[in-house]
Write an enzyme that holds these catalytic residues in place. Structure first.
Site, PDB file in Angstrom:
ATOM      1  CE  LYS A  86     -25.250   6.564  28.286  1.00 24.87           C
ATOM      2  NZ  LYS A  86     -25.253   7.982  28.629  1.00 24.87           N
ATOM      3  CE  LYS A  97     -25.729   7.281  23.737  1.00 25.79           C
ATOM      4  NZ  LYS A  97     -24.407   7.851  24.059  1.00 25.79           N
ATOM      5  CE1 TYR A 104      -4.019   2.162   0.763  1.00 23.87           C
ATOM      6  CE2 TYR A 104      -2.347   3.471   1.899  1.00 23.87           C
ATOM      7  CZ  TYR A 104      -3.614   3.354   1.350  1.00 23.87           C
ATOM      8  OH  TYR A 104      -4.476   4.418   1.371  1.00 23.87           O
ATOM      9  CG  ASP A 105       3.158   2.245   3.469  1.00 26.44           C
ATOM     10  OD1 ASP A 105       2.011   2.727   3.574  1.00 26.44           O
ATOM     11  OD2 ASP A 105       3.797   1.765   4.420  1.00 26.44           O
TER      12      ASP A 105
END
Length: 673
Positions: free
Chosen positions: A316, A117, A40-41
Site C-alpha cells: 500500500k 492495485k 460508430y454512432d
C-alpha cells in the site's frame, strides 16, 4: 402483422454487431480506436433501428442491449463459486522483503507477478458458453450482490467471448479520473454535493438500482484474475497467472498492461517504484501494488490463510503528499458559531481530485506548525477524502511570508467573537441571528442523518434565505410549492419534490429531531440515547444535568450543552413551532432487543446486501451501539467490500471482525456466535 426478416437483413444486423463489438473493443479495451465516434454512432443507430423494426433479431449480447429497462427494487444475493478473498497488506519495502523471503523458503526460485492495485470495487463475472450471464460484487468474499444489469453497461466487459467458454473471472470496476472530474464539474454547476473520490463514486454508481444511471457514470474495469472454468476449448490448463491474463486478453477482456514478472525481491521493489512514479500519469487511481506468486502449482503448494492467500500481498502506498502555495486563509462560520480557518491553495491534484482548499482546524494548529501566509505547504487527504495541510516547507521561504491572525469580529455578522475555554482553541460567534449560522443550521437539520430532506442542499438553503422565505428550520414547514417554483433554477416539479420531502420529514422521529436541532456535542448516537431515556421532546426540554449524566457515556460537558440549549427562550419557541407543524416529538421506536446489549460495533466498507445505515438500525434494534471509530473497547467490526483503515486497526487491536452474513446469523439465531 410481423414483418418478414430476410437473410439480407439478418446478415446486415449480424455484420453491424460484429463491427460494433470490434470497434468498441478497440476503443474501450485497447484504447486504439480505428473509426470516428460519428461513424460508430451511425452504425449503432442503424442496428438499433433494425432491431426495433424486426423483434426477431433480438440478441442479448447485442451492443444495443447493455442498458436494462425497469429499475430493480433491490439487489439479490449471490453466493460466489470461488471465495473472493482480500489480500494481506504490507506498508513498507521491509515488509515486502519479508514476504519474498518467506516465499523463497516455500518454493524454489519463485517468480512474482507484480501489477498495479486498482482503487475500485471488486466484482466477479460469470460466462456460460461464452455468454455473460451474471456479475456480482465481492461483498464479504462469500456472498455478494447481483449487479449483472449494471455491469452490462460497462463497455469494456464483453457480453460474448470470442470462444464459447464457461468461466468466471474477477475484476476491479473503477471510474476513470477524467469521468470523475467531468461528473463533479456538472454536479457543482447544478448545486449538488460533490463525489468524494473516484473509488467512492464507482462503488455508489455500481449499486444504483436503475442501470440507466450506472450507464451515465461511464465505469470501466480491469480483469485481474481467472477464478474457475475453462480457458481453452481443447481442455488445456494454464500454468501461470501471467498465462491466464494473456489468454483473458485474447478472449476480449481488458487486463492491466503495466505488469511484469519478477524473479527476485530487488526486481519486485524496482517495479513497485516504477509504478509509483507513473501513478500520477495514469488515467485511473491506484492505491498500491499487488505481488503474487506467478506459478499456479506453486500457489497450491504454499496454500491459503484463513481470510487471505499466503502467496500474495498488497503493497500500500503511503498517503499521497504534494507541495503547493498557501495563497490565503479564509474563515468559515459553522452552525455552532465556531470560526474555522481554511487554507486557500494554488490548485494541486491529490488522490484523485484537484484540491484548492484544505482545513487548518484552528489557530493552535497553525501556530504549532509555524504556518504563515505565502508559505509553500505540504497537503494530503485524510482517509483519501478530506484535504488537510500537514506542514510548511520552511526551506522554501523567501522572506515575504506573513503571520496570520484570527479575526476579532465574526466575518458573517461583524459581532465580536471570543475564545471558548471549554472547547480548546475554538473561536466562537455567539450571535444566534448570525446569517452563516442560520444557513449551516438549516443544512444540518436537512442532512441525511438528521431529518433527511432530499433536495435541500446548501445552494437551495441560501436561495430560500436570500428570498426571505425562511429564517429558521421551523419556517421550512410553512413553505408552499408556488413560492419555491418562482425562484431561480426551480420549476414546478422540483418545487413539489422539495415540499414532499419536507412533509415526509415530519415522521423522522424524536431521535433524528434531537440530532437535527444541532445541540453542541450531541451526535446521532447521543441523540438516540436521549430520545430513548426521556421519551418526549417536552421531557428532554425540562431535563437536568444530573438526569442526563446518569446516561452511559454522557459527561457533564455534554449534559450542560443540552441543558444550556433548552434554557434559551428562542430554542424552546423553535421546538414549540416544530411540534405545532406536526413533527413527531415522541419516541415511537420499537422496543429494543437485548442480544447486543452493552456491545459496540463499527461498520466499515460496502456491505453485500444492505447499506451501513440499515445495518446500524438492525444492531440498535438488538440493543447494540454503533460507533464511528475502532478502539480496544470495540466488540465487533462488521467489514464489507473495500474496508480500509478501520479494518487494519481492528486487526492490530485484535478486535473481532465479522461479515454481514455472520451479523445476520447472530440476529436470526438470537445468540452471539
Amino acid at each position: 402483422m410481423a414483418i418478414e426478416v430476410t437473410k439480407e437483413i439478418r446478415d446486415r444486423a449480424n455484420k453491424l454487431r460484429e463491427e460494433l463489438t470490434y470497434h468498441a473493443q478497440r476503443y474501450y479495451v485497447y484504447d486504439s480506436p480505428e473509426i470516428s465516434d460519428y461513424e460508430y454512432d451511425m452504425m449503432y443507430a442503424e442496428l438499433k433501428g433494425l432491431e426495433e423494426k424486426y423483434p426477431e433479431l433480438y440478441d442479448a449480447a447485442s451492443p444495443t442491449q447493455r442498458v436494462g429497462g425497469k429499475a430493480l427494487d433491490k439487489f439479490e444475493k449471490v453466493v460466489h463459486g470461488v471465495r473472493m478473498d482480500s489480500l494481506a497488506d504490507v506498508f513498507s519495502f521491509e515488509e515486502t522483503a519479508d514476504f519474498c523471503s518467506k516465499m523463497e523458503g516455500e518454493v524454489d526460485s519463485p517468480a512474482y507477478s507484480v501489477e498495479p492495485k486498482i482503487d475500485g470495487l471488486s466484482v466477479s463475472l460469470v460466462y456460460k458458453n461464452g455468454e455473460f450471464v451474471k456479475g456480482a460484487t465481492r461483498g464479504d468474499g462469500i456472498v455478494g450482490e447481483d449487479v449483472t444489469l449494471n455491469l452490462r453497461t460497462v463497455q469494456s466487459i464483453p457480453l460474448r467471448l470470442s470462444e464459447p467458454l464457461s468461466l468466471t473471472v474477477r475484476g476491479e470496476v473503477y471510474m476513470p479520473r477524467a469521468v470523475f472530474e467531468d461528473i463533479n464539474a456538472k454536479r457543482e454547476k447544478e448545486g449538488k454535493a460533490l463525489m468524494a473520490n473516484p473509488r467512492n463514486a464507482a462503488a455508489g454508481s455500481l449499486r444504483q438500482l436503475d442501470s440507466a444511471i450506472t450507464a451515465e457514470r461511464r465505469l470501466d474495469i480491469f480483469v485481474f484474475n481467472f477464478q474457475e472454468g475453462e480457458l481453452y476449448v481443447d481442455g488445456r490448463t494454464p500454468k501461470s497467472h501471467t498465462e491466464t491474463l494473456n489468454r483473458l486478453s485474447e478472449l476480449g477482456f481488458k487486463v492491466l498492461a503495466m505488469r511484469t514478472v519478477a524473479h527476485s525481491y530487488d526486481e519486485v521493489e524496482a517495479h513497485i517504484r516504477e509504478i509509483g512514479k507513473a501513478r500520477e500519469q495514469l488515467a485511473y487511481d491506484i492505491d498500491g501494488v499487488v505481488i503474487k506468486i506467478d506459478d499456479l502449482e506453486d500457489r497450491r503448494r504454499i496454500g491459503e490463510g484463513t481470510n487471505t492467500p499466503k502467496w500474495a500481498v498488497a503493497y500500500k502506498f503511503p498517503p499521497e503528499e504534494k507541495e503547493t502555495k498557501l495563497l490565503d486563509i479564509s474563515i468559515a462560520v459553522g452552525r455552532t458559531g465556531v470560526l474555522t480557518p481554511t487554507a486557500e491553495l494554488a490548485p494541486v491534484r491529490l488522490a484523485g481530485t484537484t484540491v484548492s482548499r484544505a482545513t487548518l482546524h484552528n489557530i493552535d494548529f497553525i501556530r504549532e506548525r509555524g504556518i504563515m501566509l505565502g508559505d509553500t505547504v505540504v497537503v494530503r487527504k485524510a482517509g483519501d477524502i478530506i484535504p488537510e495541510v500537514v506542514r510548511a516547507n520552511l526551506t522554501a521561504r523567501n522572506g515575504g511570508e506573513r503571520e496570520f491572525f484570527m479575526p476579532t469580529v465574526c466575518p458573517s455578522c461583524s459581532e465580536p467573537v471570543f475564545f471558548d475555554k471549554d472547547d480548546g482553541a475554538a473561536l466562537r460567534c455567539t450571535n444566534n441571528a448570525c446569517p452563516a449560522q442560520v444557513s449551516r443550521s438549516i443544512e444540518h437539520f436537512a442532512s441525511k442523518g438528521a431529518m433527511n430532506i432530499d433536495g435541500l442542499g446548501p445552494q437551495i438553503v441560501e436561495l430560500l434565505i436570500a428570498n426571505k422565505l425562511i429564517s429558521d428550520v421551523a419556517d421550512l414547514y410553512s413553505l408552499k410549492a408556488e413560492d419555491i417554483e418562482r425562484l431561480e433554477r426551480m420549476g414546478a416539479k422540483s418545487a413539489q419534490n422539495l415540499i414532499n420531502a419536507i412533509e415526509a420529514s415530519k415522521g423522522a422521529g424524536l431521535a433524528r429531531l434531537v440530532y437535527a436541532l444541532g445541540i453542541r456535542n450531541v451526535g446521532e448516537v447521543a441523540a438516540a440515547a436521549l430520545a430513548e431515556r426521556f421519551g418526549t421532546l417536552d421531557a428532554l426540554t425540562a431535563a437536568t444535568v444530573e438526569q442526563i449524566t446518569e446516561l452511559e457515556d454522557f459527561g457533564e460537558i455534554t449534559a450542560e450543552c443540552v441543558v444550556n440549549f433548552f434554557s434559551h427562550p428562542q430554542n424552546r419557541e423553535l421546538c414549540g413551532r416544530l411540534s405545532e407543524a406536526g413533527l413527531v416529538t415522541v419516541n415511537t421506536g420499537a422496543p429494543k432487543g437485548e442480544l447486543f446489549a452493552g456491545l459496540s460495533f463499527v461498520l466499515t466498507g460496502t456491505l453485500p446486501t444492505m447499506s451501513r445505515d440499515e445495518a446500524s438500525e438492525k444492531i440498535k434494534a438488538e440493543g447494540g451501539k454503533v460507533v464511528g471509530s475502532v478502539s480496544k473497547k470495540t466488540d465487533f467490526v462488521v467489514a464489507g467490500e473495500a474496508a480500509g483503515s478501520k479494518l487494519t486497526k481492528a486487526q492490530t487491536l485484535g478486535v473481532r471482525i465479522i461479515s454481514e452474513e455472520e451479523l445476520m446469523q447472530m440476529i436470526n439465531e438470537q445468540k452471539i456466535l
